[in-house]
Design an enzyme around this catalytic site. Sequence first.
Site, PDB file in Angstrom:
ATOM      1  N   LYS A   1     -21.237  -5.974  45.008  1.00  0.00           N
ATOM      2  CA  LYS A   1     -20.288  -6.053  44.096  1.00  0.00           C
ATOM      3  C   LYS A   1     -18.880  -4.779  44.465  1.00  0.00           C
ATOM      4  O   LYS A   1     -18.809  -4.333  44.159  1.00  0.00           O
ATOM      5  CB  LYS A   1     -21.885  -5.195  43.497  1.00  0.00           C
ATOM      6  CG  LYS A   1     -22.721  -6.656  42.243  1.00  0.00           C
ATOM      7  CD  LYS A   1     -21.238  -7.420  41.204  1.00  0.00           C
ATOM      8  CE  LYS A   1     -21.820  -8.166  40.711  1.00  0.00           C
ATOM      9  NZ  LYS A   1     -20.920  -9.283  40.145  1.00  0.00           N
TER      10      LYS A   1
ATOM     11  N   SER B   1     -23.351  -3.546  39.012  1.00  0.00           N
ATOM     12  CA  SER B   1     -24.812  -2.971  38.520  1.00  0.00           C
ATOM     13  C   SER B   1     -25.083  -1.857  39.083  1.00  0.00           C
ATOM     14  O   SER B   1     -23.972  -1.656  39.845  1.00  0.00           O
ATOM     15  CB  SER B   1     -25.562  -4.208  39.008  1.00  0.00           C
ATOM     16  OG  SER B   1     -27.075  -3.771  39.326  1.00  0.00           O
ATOM     17  N   SER B   2     -25.835  -1.131  38.475  1.00  0.00           N
ATOM     18  CA  SER B   2     -26.349   0.382  38.572  1.00  0.00           C
ATOM     19  C   SER B   2     -26.405  -0.225  40.681  1.00  0.00           C
ATOM     20  O   SER B   2     -27.130   1.360  40.639  1.00  0.00           O
ATOM     21  CB  SER B   2     -26.921   0.979  38.491  1.00  0.00           C
ATOM     22  OG  SER B   2     -28.374  -0.035  38.271  1.00  0.00           O
ATOM     23  N   CYS B   3     -27.211  -1.284  40.945  1.00  0.00           N
ATOM     24  CA  CYS B   3     -27.865  -1.385  42.895  1.00  0.00           C
ATOM     25  C   CYS B   3     -26.984  -1.069  42.847  1.00  0.00           C
ATOM     26  O   CYS B   3     -27.213  -0.637  44.259  1.00  0.00           O
ATOM     27  CB  CYS B   3     -28.399  -3.051  42.281  1.00  0.00           C
ATOM     28  SG  CYS B   3     -27.528  -3.255  42.765  1.00  0.00           S
TER      29      CYS B   3
ATOM     30  N   TYR C   1     -27.092  -8.122  47.625  1.00  0.00           N
ATOM     31  CA  TYR C   1     -26.355  -8.219  46.142  1.00  0.00           C
ATOM     32  C   TYR C   1     -24.902  -7.013  45.650  1.00  0.00           C
ATOM     33  O   TYR C   1     -24.235  -6.816  45.160  1.00  0.00           O
ATOM     34  CB  TYR C   1     -27.232  -8.099  44.794  1.00  0.00           C
ATOM     35  CG  TYR C   1     -26.316  -7.976  43.224  1.00  0.00           C
ATOM     36  CD1 TYR C   1     -26.336  -9.872  42.913  1.00  0.00           C
ATOM     37  CD2 TYR C   1     -26.533  -7.254  42.719  1.00  0.00           C
ATOM     38  CE1 TYR C   1     -25.706  -9.682  42.096  1.00  0.00           C
ATOM     39  CE2 TYR C   1     -26.711  -7.164  41.241  1.00  0.00           C
ATOM     40  CZ  TYR C   1     -25.397  -8.705  41.089  1.00  0.00           C
ATOM     41  OH  TYR C   1     -24.887  -8.779  40.046  1.00  0.00           O
TER      42      TYR C   1
ATOM     43  N   HIS D   1     -35.260 -10.274  35.969  1.00  0.00           N
ATOM     44  CA  HIS D   1     -35.658  -8.663  35.583  1.00  0.00           C
ATOM     45  C   HIS D   1     -36.638  -8.597  35.208  1.00  0.00           C
ATOM     46  O   HIS D   1     -37.308  -9.102  34.600  1.00  0.00           O
ATOM     47  CB  HIS D   1     -34.310  -7.945  35.428  1.00  0.00           C
ATOM     48  CG  HIS D   1     -32.935  -8.169  36.159  1.00  0.00           C
ATOM     49  ND1 HIS D   1     -32.401 -10.319  35.723  1.00  0.00           N
ATOM     50  CD2 HIS D   1     -32.682  -7.755  37.160  1.00  0.00           C
ATOM     51  CE1 HIS D   1     -31.384  -9.635  36.803  1.00  0.00           C
ATOM     52  NE2 HIS D   1     -31.458  -8.434  37.552  1.00  0.00           N
TER      53      HIS D   1
END
Length: 310
Positions: A141, A108-110, A137, A180
Amino acid sequence: MDKQAKIFIAGHRGMVGSALVRRLQAGGYTNVLTAGRQELDLLDQRAVHAWLQEKKPDYLFIAAAKVGGIQANNVYRAEFLYQNLMIEANLIHGAHLAGVQRLMFLGSSCIYPKLAPQPLKEDCLLTGPLEPTNEPYAIAKIAGIKLCESYNRQYGRQYVSAMPTNLYGPNDNYDLQSSHVLPALIRKAHEAKQRGDAELVVWGTGTPLREFLYVDDLADACVHLMETGADDILTNVGVGSDVTIRQLAETVCEVVGFPGKLVFDTSKPDGTPRKLMDVSLLASRGWRAKTGLREGIALAYADFQQRFSG
């Protein structure tokens, strides 16, 4: 990839996993392996390792994860960290033990720092503090990326990671407690239209910038990277442009047909000010997104109506 190769999609019932299954089947791959939760509990290390030893897939896509929006990430911090760590560790180590040479881990981009320079480049990983609301999270990742990198370095595996931007599309989660922003807006606008409301409340100020990728485009990018043998440890997957949350809400309302006024609840969190992916590496690998935002939202809304308004 050989069309008869055994390809295991972990998490095939989720939005990303089901898109990967659709893409592979459309591409003529005839030996796609899946396992539902009742057949295989991905949190059970012994079960995962035994299943992989028995099936011995040639390729593995890890699309399984515990996911959610700002509220779910912030409330269920322990579950988001623990479950995602367990799922990825069981699958990546199990794949190695089973002799799987090619694996793709979906992140994920987070994972990128909250205030990293925009657009986000792959090499800005671990250069600053994370967004606090989804830090557990993100840490899980990041651990998955580093696990893949470590098996490559130590054992010569070809385990790569793809980091998609915000996703939406068929099989999305529309639960307002855990979804989301885009699917939440689709549901809110649809229900507001049905009730004849004059206003639609949107969380935050409406000013944060976000990038949105149609999930079937992500699946196409992942298969493209695997087919072309891309071996970059980390590859961003996005469209390379973004919109404000206000612009997103306005587009959703246009597609859904809700004519009311938008009201922004500034007591709710905005999250990261901007998250735009630098997709130049992916472009250099010969792939670009095909689905525009309005077109994608229309496809997602049609899926929502079919699933919840039939």
